[in-house]
Design a protein around this motif. Structure first.
Motif, short mmCIF file in Angstrom:
data_model
loop_
_atom_site.label_atom_id
_atom_site.label_comp_id
_atom_site.label_asym_id
_atom_site.label_seq_id
_atom_site.Cartn_x
_atom_site.Cartn_y
_atom_site.Cartn_z
N PHE A 253 0.82 -1.21 0.00
CA PHE A 253 0.00 0.00 0.00
C PHE A 253 0.86 1.26 0.00
N THR A 254 1.93 1.29 0.80
CA THR A 254 2.74 2.49 0.87
C THR A 254 3.46 2.76 -0.46
N ASN A 255 4.02 1.75 -1.07
CA ASN A 255 4.73 1.97 -2.34
C ASN A 255 3.78 2.35 -3.47
N MET A 256 2.61 1.72 -3.50
CA MET A 256 1.65 2.08 -4.53
C MET A 256 1.14 3.50 -4.32
N SER A 257 0.96 3.90 -3.07
CA SER A 257 0.52 5.27 -2.79
C SER A 257 1.59 6.29 -3.12
N ILE A 259 3.88 5.97 -5.49
CA ILE A 259 3.93 6.07 -6.95
C ILE A 259 2.72 6.85 -7.48
N ALA A 260 1.55 6.61 -6.91
CA ALA A 260 0.33 7.20 -7.45
C ALA A 260 0.10 8.63 -7.00
N PHE A 261 0.45 8.96 -5.75
CA PHE A 261 0.03 10.24 -5.20
C PHE A 261 1.17 11.15 -4.75
N THR A 262 2.35 10.58 -4.47
CA THR A 262 3.46 11.42 -4.01
C THR A 262 4.34 11.85 -5.17
N GLU A 263 4.65 10.92 -6.06
CA GLU A 263 5.51 11.24 -7.19
C GLU A 263 4.73 12.08 -8.21
N ARG A 264 5.40 13.10 -8.76
CA ARG A 264 4.77 13.95 -9.76
C ARG A 264 4.85 13.26 -11.11
N THR A 265 3.79 12.59 -11.49
CA THR A 265 3.77 11.82 -12.72
C THR A 265 2.74 12.38 -13.67
N THR A 266 2.65 11.78 -14.85
CA THR A 266 1.70 12.21 -15.86
C THR A 266 0.79 11.05 -16.22
N GLY A 267 -0.01 11.19 -17.27
CA GLY A 267 -0.88 10.12 -17.71
C GLY A 267 -2.11 10.01 -16.85
N ILE A 268 -2.45 8.79 -16.42
CA ILE A 268 -3.69 8.59 -15.68
C ILE A 268 -3.61 9.13 -14.27
N TRP A 269 -2.38 9.39 -13.75
CA TRP A 269 -2.26 9.78 -12.35
C TRP A 269 -2.68 11.22 -12.13
N TYR A 279 -9.19 8.64 -12.31
CA TYR A 279 -8.86 7.22 -12.43
C TYR A 279 -7.69 6.81 -11.51
N ALA A 280 -7.06 7.78 -10.83
CA ALA A 280 -5.86 7.47 -10.05
C ALA A 280 -6.16 6.50 -8.92
N VAL A 281 -7.21 6.79 -8.14
CA VAL A 281 -7.53 5.94 -6.99
C VAL A 281 -7.94 4.54 -7.45
N VAL A 282 -8.77 4.47 -8.51
CA VAL A 282 -9.23 3.18 -9.02
C VAL A 282 -8.05 2.35 -9.53
N LEU A 286 -6.63 -1.23 -7.97
CA LEU A 286 -6.56 -2.43 -8.79
C LEU A 286 -5.15 -3.02 -8.79
N ILE A 287 -4.14 -2.18 -8.90
CA ILE A 287 -2.75 -2.65 -8.90
C ILE A 287 -2.40 -3.23 -7.53
N GLU A 288 -2.82 -2.56 -6.45
CA GLU A 288 -2.54 -3.06 -5.11
C GLU A 288 -3.14 -4.45 -4.90
N ASN A 289 -4.39 -4.61 -5.28
CA ASN A 289 -5.04 -5.92 -5.11
C ASN A 289 -4.39 -6.98 -5.99
N GLY A 290 -3.92 -6.60 -7.18
CA GLY A 290 -3.21 -7.56 -8.03
C GLY A 290 -1.91 -8.01 -7.40
N ILE A 291 -1.17 -7.09 -6.80
CA ILE A 291 0.08 -7.45 -6.14
C ILE A 291 -0.19 -8.33 -4.92
N LEU A 292 -1.22 -7.99 -4.14
CA LEU A 292 -1.56 -8.80 -2.97
C LEU A 292 -1.98 -10.21 -3.38
#
Length: 307
Positions: A253-257, A259-269, A279-282, A286-292
């Motif tokens: 959860f921490t690493n996915m968060s 990547i999704a919310f702390t790092e300044r990225t582009t695209g869907i984030w 679409y960022a939270v969704v 989905l990625i978190e549950n796939g990794i789990l």
């Protein structure tokens, strides 16, 4: 440039000092609980140590990763990350001197525009990690060497002899403290490597190098600076396994968060104006549950003990 580095080193030293104090308090409290068995005593002590040290070791990193971009002031001072934009900002000059206005510039909005805290998280993580490695190696090698020298001189004065016999030297050594400090140190290091791997991908490599060096330093200290331990058997690592499972689960959860919310990225984030895409939270969930799911399948299909 050196401000975050110095702050990270001081933070690392403060974490180590508070860790020693918390250990003394936890052991004193655990001794007063009068547990029936050694296993019950160790389980409760491990839980106390981990609960306090989890907050002590990681609270500053969680703040930088998830709260620093959304909290404009801390203790009355403006806070910002190293990557924010100076466009449409105001100069905040508090009454505290001798700070300069340029060092206190901060964006006025609820969420700071163009704010990049990943670099701050990386610097803090590296400095804290390196400080712990240096201090732990120093306390494992240098401190026992100094203690043994003073103990040797004191025993020579006490027994009024020039050279102590082998048995006298062995009796003057400190008793072996057990494997609890080593387990505790490795679990905290595992947390640094796992919980914030997205900010410091080389962390596992540095941890591997440190553990290879510490393996030999601990062996040297085991032979030279402590009394021979009394043998004790154990069927497993006990509560430590549950703690490692918890850290690995939380790390997803921490690493996915990050990547999704702390790092300044582009695209869907994020959108073009810097706000998060709908679409960022969704996508993150989905990625978190796939990794789990992959983690659960790996643990289920691969036996812990080879057949």
């Amino acid at each position: 440039m050196w401000g975050p580095v110095v702050g990270g080193v001081l933070n690392g030293i403060a974490i180590i000092v508070l860790e020693r104090i918390y250990n003394i308090i936890a052991i004193a409290l655990n001794n007063r609980e009068n547990h029936r068995t050694d296993t019950e005593y160790e389980d409760h002590l491990i839980f106390k140590l981990f609960l306090v040290q989890f907050v002590n070791s990681y609270i500053s990193l969680f703040y930088i990763a998830f709260l620093k971009t959304r909290i404009n002031t801390l203790f009355g001072l403006e806070t910002y990350c190293r990557g924010w934009s100076r466009k449409n900002t105001t100069i905040v000059v508090p009454t505290m001197a001798p700070f300069t206005p340029t060092s206190l510039i901060g964006p006025p909005g609820k969420i700071k525009d163009n704010n990049e805290c990943l670099q701050d998280l990386f610097i803090s993580l590296v400095t804290i990690f390196a400080t712990r490695i240096v201090c732990n190696l120093g306390m494992a090698v240098f401190l026992p060497w100094v203690t043994r020298k003073f103990s040797h001189l004191w025993n020579r004065r006490k027994y009024k002899v020039k050279n102590l016999t082998f048995l006298r030297r062995q009796a003057s050594l400190d008793p072996y403290s057990g494997v609890l400090p080593q387990y505790n140190e490795m679990v905290i290091q595992f947390g640094y490597v796992t919980l914030f791997a997205a900010a410091f991908p080389l962390g596992p490599l540095f941890a591997l190098i440190n553990n290879a060096i510490e393996l030999r330093t601990d062996a040297y200290g085991f032979l030279k600076y402590t009394q021979r331990p009394i043998w004790q058997g154990a069927k497993s690592i006990g509560t430590w396994y549950t703690i490692l499972e918890f850290i690995s689960f939380l790390g997803v959860f921490t690493n996915m968060s990050i990547i999704a919310f702390t790092e300044r990225t582009t695209g869907i984030w994020k959108t073009t104006d810097g706000t998060f895409s709908k679409y960022a939270v969704v996508a993150a969930l989905l990625i978190e549950n796939g990794i789990l799911l992959l983690k659960w399948l790996t643990a289920t299909l691969i036996d812990d003990v080879p057949g």
